[in-house]
Structures are given as C-alpha cells and as structure tokens.
Design an enzyme around this catalytic site. Structure first.
Site, PDB file in Angstrom:
ATOM      1  N   LYS A  76      -4.126 -10.493  -6.612  1.00 36.72           N
ATOM      2  CA  LYS A  76      -5.454 -10.783  -6.056  1.00 36.72           C
ATOM      3  C   LYS A  76      -6.498  -9.782  -6.550  1.00 36.72           C
ATOM      4  CE  LYS A  76      -5.084  -8.101  -1.855  1.00 36.72           C
ATOM      5  NZ  LYS A  76      -5.180  -7.934  -0.435  1.00 36.72           N
ATOM      6  N   LYS A  94     -10.098  -4.208  -4.137  1.00 41.06           N
ATOM      7  CA  LYS A  94     -10.871  -2.973  -4.268  1.00 41.06           C
ATOM      8  C   LYS A  94      -9.981  -1.843  -4.759  1.00 41.06           C
ATOM      9  CE  LYS A  94     -13.316  -4.165  -0.044  1.00 41.06           C
ATOM     10  NZ  LYS A  94     -13.266  -3.986   1.393  1.00 41.06           N
ATOM     11  N   LYS A 123       0.835  -1.212   0.000  1.00 42.48           N
ATOM     12  CA  LYS A 123       0.000   0.000   0.000  1.00 42.48           C
ATOM     13  C   LYS A 123       0.862   1.251   0.000  1.00 42.48           C
ATOM     14  CE  LYS A 123      -4.164  -1.932   2.053  1.00 42.48           C
ATOM     15  NZ  LYS A 123      -4.964  -2.056   3.251  1.00 42.48           N
TER      16      LYS A 123
HETATM   17  P1  TYM Z   1     -10.497  -6.315   3.529  1.00 44.47           P
HETATM   18  O1  TYM Z   1     -11.551  -5.289   3.806  1.00 44.47           O
HETATM   19  O2  TYM Z   1      -9.461  -5.988   2.527  1.00 44.47           O
HETATM   20  O3  TYM Z   1     -11.166  -7.670   3.080  1.00 44.47           O
HETATM   21  C1  TYM Z   1     -12.233  -8.305   3.794  1.00 44.47           C
HETATM   22  C2  TYM Z   1     -12.080  -9.810   3.693  1.00 44.47           C
HETATM   23  O4  TYM Z   1     -12.064 -10.218   2.327  1.00 44.47           O
HETATM   24  C3  TYM Z   1     -10.936 -11.063   2.083  1.00 44.47           C
HETATM   25  N1  TYM Z   1     -10.438 -10.850   0.708  1.00 44.47           N
HETATM   26  C4  TYM Z   1     -10.218 -11.840  -0.170  1.00 44.47           C
HETATM   27  N2  TYM Z   1     -10.366 -13.175  -0.084  1.00 44.47           N
HETATM   28  C5  TYM Z   1     -10.060 -13.905  -1.183  1.00 44.47           C
HETATM   29  N3  TYM Z   1      -9.615 -13.362  -2.353  1.00 44.47           N
HETATM   30  C6  TYM Z   1      -9.451 -12.024  -2.486  1.00 44.47           C
HETATM   31  N4  TYM Z   1      -9.044 -11.507  -3.631  1.00 44.47           N
HETATM   32  C7  TYM Z   1      -9.755 -11.203  -1.359  1.00 44.47           C
HETATM   33  N5  TYM Z   1      -9.715  -9.854  -1.144  1.00 44.47           N
HETATM   34  C8  TYM Z   1     -10.132  -9.664   0.126  1.00 44.47           C
HETATM   35  C9  TYM Z   1      -9.894 -10.611   3.111  1.00 44.47           C
HETATM   36  O5  TYM Z   1      -8.947 -11.631   3.355  1.00 44.47           O
HETATM   37  C10 TYM Z   1     -10.754 -10.307   4.310  1.00 44.47           C
HETATM   38  O6  TYM Z   1     -10.988 -11.474   5.065  1.00 44.47           O
HETATM   39  N6  TYM Z   1      -7.310  -5.890   7.362  1.00 44.47           N
HETATM   40  C11 TYM Z   1      -8.603  -6.407   6.985  1.00 44.47           C
HETATM   41  C12 TYM Z   1      -9.741  -5.855   7.805  1.00 44.47           C
HETATM   42  C13 TYM Z   1      -9.651  -6.108   9.283  1.00 44.47           C
HETATM   43  C14 TYM Z   1      -9.801  -7.363   9.932  1.00 44.47           C
HETATM   44  C15 TYM Z   1      -9.723  -7.070  11.308  1.00 44.47           C
HETATM   45  C16 TYM Z   1      -9.951  -8.671   9.469  1.00 44.47           C
HETATM   46  C17 TYM Z   1      -9.497  -5.161  10.246  1.00 44.47           C
HETATM   47  N7  TYM Z   1      -9.537  -5.740  11.469  1.00 44.47           N
HETATM   48  C18 TYM Z   1      -9.805  -8.096  12.268  1.00 44.47           C
HETATM   49  C19 TYM Z   1     -10.047  -9.693  10.430  1.00 44.47           C
HETATM   50  C20 TYM Z   1      -9.966  -9.401  11.807  1.00 44.47           C
HETATM   51  C21 TYM Z   1      -8.876  -5.991   5.537  1.00 44.47           C
HETATM   52  O7  TYM Z   1      -8.368  -4.988   5.076  1.00 44.47           O
HETATM   53  O8  TYM Z   1      -9.806  -6.763   4.893  1.00 44.47           O
END
Ligand code: TYM
Length: 326
Positions: free
Chosen positions: A192, A195, A111
């Site tokens: 991957k 967004k 990022k």
């Molecule tokens: P975020 O918002 O990017 O994504 C949410 C969830 O979607 C999954 N994900 C994917 N899984 C498979 N293939 C993909 N291309 C893909 N893109 C996204 C992510 O693995 C995630 O499970 N840091 C985290 C948010 C967060 C969080 C937490 C997660 C903040 N606190 C505590 C778990 C526990 C994030 O940015 O997810």
C-alpha cells in the site's frame, strides 16, 4: 442521525491513499451525519517522534484536513490528546482485550518488524483506537481497507464489555469506499501507499506539485501484456491506476477500464484527475497556513465539543465496570 467517527495520524505527509481511501468520504459524511474527526497524536507516539516535528505536523494536518474540505461548522475536528478521556478509556479497553488478540494484529507485526524499538504502546495501539471510536457512540467508521482489522477488534471489545458489564457501547461498523480503499505504491503496487515506507517515487503527497505528480504517474510500474482490466491479483499496477482514476472521478475502476486501450492514455487521464483534485486543496492550504492561531482556536472549540460526549461515555463505562465514583 448516525454518528460517524474516524482518525488520522499526524506522522509523515498526507498522501493520495489517505485522501482517496478516507478523507474524501469524511467530507461527504459531514453533510449527512453527525461527524467527529480526530488527529490521533497519541497514536503517533507509538513510534519514535521528534517533539517539534510532531507539534508542527499536528497543526499542519489540521490545516490540510480543512483544506481538503472538513468544515468545523459541520463536523467536530479535534486533537486526541486534548480530550484526556481517550487515554482514560484506553485503559479499560486494554483490560478487555487479550494479549492473544493483540498479537494477531497485522499492523503490529508489520510495524514491529520495521522498528528497532518496539514500544508497549505499539502493541496496545488497537485498545486506544477502540477507545477513540467507542467514546462517541459511533455507528460508522469511514476508513481505508488497511483499518479493517482494527475496526473488527473494536467491535469485539465493545461486545465483550457490553456482555460483561451491561449495555455500555454502541457496536460500530466500518465504511470502506468502493474505489480507493487500497491505493498502492506506484513503484511497488503489491504494497500500500504509505507514509512510513519511504518510497519517494511510489507515493504522491497531497501537497506535491503538478509536474512531480505527472512524472510519478507516468513512471508508475505496469506490466507488459498491454491489456487494461481491473484485476489486482495479476495486474496490480494497472489496477492501481484504475483505482486512482476511479476514486478521483467517483467511478468504479471496472467502469473506468472500459474507456481506455493504451496504458499511456490511462496514465495521462489519471495524472490529470489527480492534479485537478489536488490543486484546489493546495490553494486552500496556502490560505489557511497564514493564520495558525485561528486553526488552534478551532481545534480547541472542537475538543470542547468532543469532550461533552466523551466524558458521558467514559463515566458510563467506569460506573458499569465497578469503579467507585469520586
Ligand atoms: P492512518 O493515519 O494510517 O491513515 C488515515 C486513513 O487513511 C487510510 N489509508 C489508506 N487508504 C487507502 N489506501 C492507502 N494506501 C491508505 N493509507 C492510509 C487509512 O485506512 C485511514 O482510514 N489507526 C489509524 C488511525 C486511527 C483511527 C482511529 C482510524 C486511530 N484511531 C479511530 C479510525 C478510527 C491510522 O493509523 O490511520
């Protein structure tokens, strides 16, 4: 009963990777466990955001999560900033994790390479994520594969804090689905689906219309050897389609591979499966959108429920590390 916690950022549109990598699992967990799910708006602030857009995406994401199947009667669904204990525990986490550990986080490197302004919050992001998870005495964290390192560092922080100050936190485990853990960009299957990558043809949004979904899957990049097998190293595009179809149907990608001989047939089946998965979500979302006041009420009730647990854990952590109680 095991406690499950996970979070998602309200930035950009919800895509197929989020759905298959995480949300399908979230819905299943609410049936069997005590599940707590959080819209992490404070994490979204680590990159520049338009205030109005952040506000509306937070509400829309809550409606989408309910449309996907989260049921506020079965799980706790809330917005991170509504429970101030997250920010308060995050400071204790920042003082427990080292600069070196944070420097090794691949999400930060990715990022920060892509942004002009690198906030301190982007660097300490994993400390806030650790606070999210540890506040709820979490046993299991259902996430996609890209969150593996974040859960590892959370475990390290919890163990270090417990070692320094006595048993305070439950050390959580990640739960990564067998299919769908890594949904890749349809045009660039080596990276991957995301967004933030602005790959319009490579990303399928949960609210996308069926024609557009079919077109994108039809145009997905494959390869020229014509063989259908699950092998991400040498056949990323085909393997991604197998993962998508497998995750949408609840089968393993290896099993799915046995049913097809032609790329065109695999693509049609994947497109049908994705459209079948998305249509009911889109219909429920349209209904929920008509009553934003009700969504806000549910989120407030979720925050109150979450805070009961979070405040107890925060007090325990504050006492154990030597802060004088007010
Ligand atoms: P975020 O918002 O990017 O994504 C949410 C969830 O979607 C999954 N994900 C994917 N899984 C498979 N293939 C993909 N291309 C893909 N893109 C996204 C992510 O693995 C995630 O499970 N840091 C985290 C948010 C967060 C969080 C937490 C997660 C903040 N606190 C505590 C778990 C526990 C994030 O940015 O997810």
């Amino acid at each position: 009963m095991a406690r499950v916690f996970s979070g998602i950022q309200p930035s950009g549109d919800l895509h197929l990777g989020n759905l298959l990598g995480a949300l399908v699992n979230w819905v299943n967990h609410q049936e069997e466990h005590e599940a707590v799910y959080c819209i992490v708006d404070l994490h979204a602030l680590t990159l520049p955001k338009d205030p109005e857009e952040l506000r509306s995406s937070t509400l829309e994401l809550a409606q989408l999560l309910m449309a996907v199947g989260l049921d506020p009667d079965k799980c706790t669904l809330f917005v991170q900033s509504h429970v101030p204990e997250h920010s308060q525990l995050a400071w204790l986490m920042e003082c427990t994790v080292s600069y070196g550990e944070l420097s090794r986080m691949t999400a930060f490197k990715d990022k920060s390479d892509r942004s002009e302004f690198i906030s301190a919050g982007l660097f300490t992001y994993p400390a806030l994520q650790a606070a999210d998870i540890l506040l709820y005495d979490t046993d299991l964290v259902p996430v996609g594969d890209d969150q593996r390192q974040h859960i590892e560092i959370t475990r390290d922080i919890a163990e270090r804090f417990n070692h320094r100050f006595g048993e305070t936190f439950v050390v959580p485990e990640h739960v990564i689905p067998p299919a769908g853990a890594r949904i890749m960009d349809l045009q660039h299957p080596e990276r991957k689906m995301s967004k933030s990558q602005h790959s319009v043809n490579g990303t399928i949004n949960v609210l996308e219309n069926p024609d557009s979904v079919r077109k994108k899957i039809k145009r997905a990049v494959t390869d020229s050897d014509g063989e259908i097998r699950f092998d991400f190293e040498s056949k990323a595009g085909v393997s991604n389609l197998l993962s998508i179809l497998g995750a949408a149907k609840g089968d393993s990608p290896e099993e799915v591979a046995k049913s097809f001989e032609r790329y065109g047939d695999l693509k049609s089946a994947a497109a049908d499966a994705v459209v079948d998965l998305l249509l009911p979500i889109q219909e429920r979302y349209a209904d929920l959108q008509s009553d934003p006041a009700e969504t806000r009420r549910l989120l407030q009730a979720g925050a109150e429920k979450a805070q009961e647990v979070a405040s107890r854990t925060l007090t325990r952590a504050q006492q154990n590390c030597g802060l004088l109680q007010a």
